[in-house]
Design an enzyme around this catalytic site. Structure first.
Site, PDB file in Angstrom:
ATOM      1  N   ARG A 174      46.729  45.852  36.349  1.00 29.80           N
ATOM      2  CA  ARG A 174      45.762  44.857  36.122  1.00 29.80           C
ATOM      3  C   ARG A 174      46.372  43.567  35.648  1.00 29.80           C
ATOM      4  O   ARG A 174      47.296  43.482  34.638  1.00 29.80           O
ATOM      5  CB  ARG A 174      44.646  45.294  35.269  1.00 29.80           C
ATOM      6  CG  ARG A 174      43.611  46.286  35.698  1.00 29.80           C
ATOM      7  CD  ARG A 174      42.622  46.855  34.827  1.00 29.80           C
ATOM      8  NE  ARG A 174      41.732  45.377  34.602  1.00 29.80           N
ATOM      9  CZ  ARG A 174      40.572  45.409  33.532  1.00 29.80           C
ATOM     10  NH1 ARG A 174      40.496  46.620  32.844  1.00 29.80           N
ATOM     11  NH2 ARG A 174      40.203  44.460  33.364  1.00 29.80           N
TER      12      ARG A 174
ATOM     13  N   TYR B 164      45.239  39.421  34.249  1.00 21.84           N
ATOM     14  CA  TYR B 164      44.154  38.352  34.134  1.00 21.84           C
ATOM     15  C   TYR B 164      44.098  37.464  35.313  1.00 21.84           C
ATOM     16  O   TYR B 164      45.007  37.276  35.852  1.00 21.84           O
ATOM     17  CB  TYR B 164      44.086  37.868  32.670  1.00 21.84           C
ATOM     18  CG  TYR B 164      44.019  38.486  31.607  1.00 21.84           C
ATOM     19  CD1 TYR B 164      42.626  39.166  31.079  1.00 21.84           C
ATOM     20  CD2 TYR B 164      45.064  38.766  30.676  1.00 21.84           C
ATOM     21  CE1 TYR B 164      42.428  39.909  30.216  1.00 21.84           C
ATOM     22  CE2 TYR B 164      44.641  39.589  29.548  1.00 21.84           C
ATOM     23  CZ  TYR B 164      43.363  40.042  29.055  1.00 21.84           C
ATOM     24  OH  TYR B 164      43.249  40.971  28.229  1.00 21.84           O
TER      25      TYR B 164
ATOM     26  N   ASP C 135      33.979  49.963  20.867  1.00 24.24           N
ATOM     27  CA  ASP C 135      34.505  50.048  22.045  1.00 24.24           C
ATOM     28  C   ASP C 135      35.677  51.008  22.295  1.00 24.24           C
ATOM     29  O   ASP C 135      36.373  51.199  23.310  1.00 24.24           O
ATOM     30  CB  ASP C 135      35.353  48.759  22.745  1.00 24.24           C
ATOM     31  CG  ASP C 135      36.524  48.190  21.958  1.00 24.24           C
ATOM     32  OD1 ASP C 135      36.709  48.733  20.850  1.00 24.24           O
ATOM     33  OD2 ASP C 135      36.924  47.192  22.579  1.00 24.24           O
TER      34      ASP C 135
ATOM     35  N   ASP D 203      41.255  43.926  18.185  1.00 24.97           N
ATOM     36  CA  ASP D 203      41.864  43.012  18.726  1.00 24.97           C
ATOM     37  C   ASP D 203      42.247  41.510  17.928  1.00 24.97           C
ATOM     38  O   ASP D 203      41.374  41.243  17.060  1.00 24.97           O
ATOM     39  CB  ASP D 203      41.138  42.224  19.935  1.00 24.97           C
ATOM     40  CG  ASP D 203      41.445  43.404  21.083  1.00 24.97           C
ATOM     41  OD1 ASP D 203      41.903  44.194  21.228  1.00 24.97           O
ATOM     42  OD2 ASP D 203      40.080  43.424  21.917  1.00 24.97           O
TER      43      ASP D 203
ATOM     44  N   ASP E 159      33.194  44.373  20.803  1.00 24.12           N
ATOM     45  CA  ASP E 159      34.794  44.227  20.965  1.00 24.12           C
ATOM     46  C   ASP E 159      35.209  42.992  20.127  1.00 24.12           C
ATOM     47  O   ASP E 159      35.394  41.949  20.573  1.00 24.12           O
ATOM     48  CB  ASP E 159      35.232  43.944  22.173  1.00 24.12           C
ATOM     49  CG  ASP E 159      36.618  44.035  22.858  1.00 24.12           C
ATOM     50  OD1 ASP E 159      37.304  44.265  21.701  1.00 24.12           O
ATOM     51  OD2 ASP E 159      37.078  43.794  23.951  1.00 24.12           O
TER      52      ASP E 159
END
Length: 286
Positions: free
Chosen positions: A126, A128, A159, A164, A196
């Protein structure tokens, strides 16, 4: 708005998570034994200045991993073993994604020693759709509990990941770097119904670190940055045909005091997780 069928499926998934985890948790070693097996009596003995990232495999492949090793070359978990607090009100921050890069790197929460790997979807690596403009990673020893609803953020559940961090300093860090940061603000992102958190912080070694101590200082010395962070995380899924993410708390960044509250609460959740007071499910506590 979720349909009744979606809500029912979500409830069933959470029940399955808890039921399966309760069976697996019985066979896991206690946290103290886990540290003893590694030769670490407690994370307080870790010398964070000696921690270094160690690559395994080739970047941008399915097998690529970045482990964290101590001064003796032993693997440690960036999520569980690095202490959250760095002293004098600062916190440790593990870099997963360096600024101005697009590979979606993340701690493998279901693998032993929780190395950093590139996320996948349907077997494909993956990325962005565009570069992230800040250093991005996690606060160790935090966890967003997927069984706990946050009444202040639309009743959203956690989550199931560490918290983060978006680090706004000028230096481009490397994958696996351990930095000392001070929190400045918090954004309550809601991603497909899950909470999140994004803690906005700055590295203590940044030239502007002494100038910013709260959310208003960010706007003064980094004008437009908070809006840019919110908009980036709101919109990054749109090119893939997904809806934009949403934000709670009035769509605005909360101040430092609130950010510290989020950190404290998610650290408490992590402590319950590693003490087996909450089922771990597929998460690795080793």
């Amino acid at each position: 708005m979720a349909t009744a069928a979606t809500a029912s499926a979500t409830a069933a998934t959470r029940f399955s998570f808890l039921a399966g985890a309760s069976l697996r948790a019985r066979s896991r070693l206690p946290t103290a034994v886990r540290f003893q097996r590694r030769g670490l009596t407690t994370t307080a003995l870790l010398k964070t200045a000696e921690l270094k990232p160690k690559e395994q495999g080739q970047p941008e492949t399915l097998d690529y991993r970045v482990f964290l090793v101590d001064g003796g070359g032993r693997k440690v978990s960036p999520w569980h073993d690095v202490p959250l607090r760095a002293g004098d009100g600062a916190f440790h921050f593990i870099v997963e994604i360096p600024k101005e890069s697009s590979a979606k790197m993340e701690v493998a929460t279901d693998e032993a020693f929780t190395p950093i790997k590139q996320d996948t979807k349907k077997g494909n690596l993956r990325y962005y759709p565009y570069n992230i403009n800040w250093n991005y990673g996690l606060l160790p020893q935090t966890w967003e509990d997927p069984t706990s609803a946050n009444a202040e953020v639309e009743g959203a559940f956690g989550d199931n990941d560490p918290v983060d961090v978006v680090e706004i300093g000028e230096r481009r860090a490397n994958i696996g770097d351990v930095l000392k940061v001070k929190p400045l603000a918090a954004l309550a992102m809601i991603d497909e119904g899950e909470l999140d958190w994004k803690i906005v912080a700055i590295s203590l070694d940044d030239p502007k670190a002494s100038l910013v101590n709260d959310v208003d200082d960010v706007e003064k010395h980094f004008p437009g940055t908070l809006t840019a962070i919110r908009d980036w995380f709101r919109d990054y899924k749109i090119p893939d045909g997904k809806p934009a993410n949403r934000f709670g708390l009035g769509n605005k960044p909360a101040n430092k005091e609130y950010a510290l509250k989020v950190i404290e609460e998610t650290n408490e959740s992590w402590e319950k997780l590693v003490k087996r007071n909450i089922p771990a499910g597929e998460l690795s506590l080793a």
